[in-house]
Design a protein around this motif. Structure first.
Motif, mmCIF file in Angstrom:
data_model
loop_
_atom_site.group_PDB
_atom_site.id
_atom_site.type_symbol
_atom_site.label_atom_id
_atom_site.label_comp_id
_atom_site.label_asym_id
_atom_site.label_seq_id
_atom_site.Cartn_x
_atom_site.Cartn_y
_atom_site.Cartn_z
ATOM 1 N N GLU A 1 0.833 -1.208 0.000
ATOM 2 C CA GLU A 1 0.000 0.000 0.000
ATOM 3 C C GLU A 1 0.868 1.259 0.000
ATOM 4 O O GLU A 1 0.600 2.209 -0.750
ATOM 5 C CB GLU A 1 -0.911 0.008 1.230
ATOM 6 C CG GLU A 1 -2.019 -1.018 1.217
ATOM 7 C CD GLU A 1 -2.782 -1.054 2.528
ATOM 8 O OE1 GLU A 1 -3.830 -1.712 2.583
ATOM 9 O OE2 GLU A 1 -2.322 -0.426 3.512
ATOM 10 N N ALA A 2 1.899 1.253 0.840
ATOM 11 C CA ALA A 2 2.766 2.422 0.950
ATOM 12 C C ALA A 2 3.465 2.707 -0.377
ATOM 13 O O ALA A 2 3.574 3.863 -0.805
ATOM 14 C CB ALA A 2 3.796 2.208 2.057
ATOM 15 N N ILE B 1 0.942 4.182 -2.911
ATOM 16 C CA ILE B 1 0.632 5.587 -2.612
ATOM 17 C C ILE B 1 1.813 6.484 -2.978
ATOM 18 O O ILE B 1 1.648 7.535 -3.607
ATOM 19 C CB ILE B 1 0.269 5.740 -1.125
ATOM 20 C CG1 ILE B 1 -1.048 5.003 -0.839
ATOM 21 C CG2 ILE B 1 0.151 7.212 -0.743
ATOM 22 C CD1 ILE B 1 -1.348 4.852 0.630
ATOM 23 N N PRO C 1 -3.698 14.501 3.598
ATOM 24 C CA PRO C 1 -3.952 13.104 3.219
ATOM 25 C C PRO C 1 -2.729 12.209 3.389
ATOM 26 O O PRO C 1 -2.853 11.068 3.850
ATOM 27 C CB PRO C 1 -4.367 13.209 1.745
ATOM 28 C CG PRO C 1 -4.908 14.582 1.603
ATOM 29 C CD PRO C 1 -4.095 15.432 2.524
ATOM 30 N N LEU D 1 -2.429 8.998 5.811
ATOM 31 C CA LEU D 1 -2.063 7.669 5.317
ATOM 32 C C LEU D 1 -0.865 7.106 6.071
ATOM 33 O O LEU D 1 -0.799 5.898 6.333
ATOM 34 C CB LEU D 1 -1.762 7.745 3.816
ATOM 35 C CG LEU D 1 -2.972 8.024 2.921
ATOM 36 C CD1 LEU D 1 -2.529 8.309 1.493
ATOM 37 C CD2 LEU D 1 -3.943 6.853 2.956
ATOM 38 N N LEU E 1 -2.171 5.943 9.332
ATOM 39 C CA LEU E 1 -2.948 4.718 9.139
ATOM 40 C C LEU E 1 -2.036 3.512 8.934
ATOM 41 O O LEU E 1 -2.288 2.426 9.470
ATOM 42 C CB LEU E 1 -3.883 4.885 7.942
ATOM 43 C CG LEU E 1 -4.858 3.733 7.665
ATOM 44 C CD1 LEU E 1 -5.749 3.488 8.875
ATOM 45 C CD2 LEU E 1 -5.702 4.041 6.435
ATOM 46 N N ALA E 2 -0.960 3.697 8.161
ATOM 47 C CA ALA E 2 -0.006 2.605 7.955
ATOM 48 C C ALA E 2 0.671 2.223 9.267
ATOM 49 O O ALA E 2 0.827 1.031 9.583
ATOM 50 C CB ALA E 2 1.033 3.014 6.913
ATOM 51 N N PHE F 1 -11.473 2.181 2.198
ATOM 52 C CA PHE F 1 -11.086 3.031 1.071
ATOM 53 C C PHE F 1 -12.045 2.849 -0.105
ATOM 54 O O PHE F 1 -12.432 3.817 -0.766
ATOM 55 C CB PHE F 1 -9.661 2.709 0.626
ATOM 56 C CG PHE F 1 -8.599 3.383 1.439
ATOM 57 C CD1 PHE F 1 -8.630 4.751 1.651
ATOM 58 C CD2 PHE F 1 -7.569 2.650 1.999
ATOM 59 C CE1 PHE F 1 -7.653 5.382 2.407
ATOM 60 C CE2 PHE F 1 -6.588 3.267 2.760
ATOM 61 C CZ PHE F 1 -6.627 4.637 2.965
#
Length: 207
Positions: free
Chosen positions: A56-57, A60, A85, A89, A92-93, A112
């Motif tokens: 995910e990281a 992004i 944002p 994120l 959140l990670a 999401f």
């Protein structure tokens, strides 16, 4: 009519663009990390969370330049809007890594997707206004232009992600999830572009 439809379907199917390597890379990273961590005797929960969060990281991080460029085109100074944002994120990670809860990480994807789905639904409610803003038609334009909205297709794709993710959460193990999701991404890519190409006016109707 049947011949025209079959020709149209064949043309659309053979026109689906291949998925770009940079879009596949996060999935490859996730699967490689999963295999390596499991081979190192890391617990299934830890391996799953780390693999998904790193993927995910990367996804992004890779899309940040494009997002900043798009905002800059709209209005100067807009790229600064990305700070909050991005900070959210990152938090959140970090939260996913700290909790080390695969279910929470899986539900982040659902969250999401639901958020994106709601945006598309709200957009559909004001579809004409959005089309007028994005693709305005000049009053003195004598050429008839058929404008196409992809909001419904985007909403359907988001709903499919939610459905598949929740089904895997409910009925399958983490190893099945991490195996099925990459295949689903490829299927979703083909389905999405098939629907987009079908929504576009055919060459015959454009004549």
């Amino acid at each position: 009519m049947i011949k025209r439809l079959s020709t149209r379907l064949w043309h659309v199917t053979t026109s689906i663009p291949p998925i770009r390597p940079e879009n596949v890379l996060p999935i490859v990273i996730m699967m490689i990390l999963w295999v390596v961590l499991r081979q190192l005797a890391i617990s299934e929960d830890n391996a799953f969370v780390v693999s998904v969060v790193v993927a995910e990281a990367y996804a992004i991080w890779r899309n940040l330049p494009n997002a900043a460029y798009s905002l800059k085109k709209v209005e100067s100074g807009k790229p600064g809007m990305l700070r909050w944002p991005v900070a959210l994120l990152i938090v959140l990670a970090a939260l996913q890594l700290w909790l080390n809860n695969p279910l929470f990480t899986q539900r982040v994807l659902t969250g999401f997707s639901v958020f994106f789905l709601l945006i598309m639904v709200f957009g559909i409610r004001r579809e004409k206004d959005l089309l007028d803003r994005v693709a305005p038609i000049a009053e003195n334009d004598s050429v008839t232009v058929e404008r196409v909205s992809l909001l419904r297709i985007n909403a359907l794709a988001a709903a499919m992600v939610v459905g598949v993710n929740e089904l895997l959460i409910a009925f399958e193990t983490l190893s099945v999830w991490i195996t099925v999701m990459p295949v689903f991404v490829l299927v979703l890519h083909a389905f999405y572009w098939f629907m987009v190409l079908m929504a576009l006016p055919s060459e015959e109707s454009a004549v």
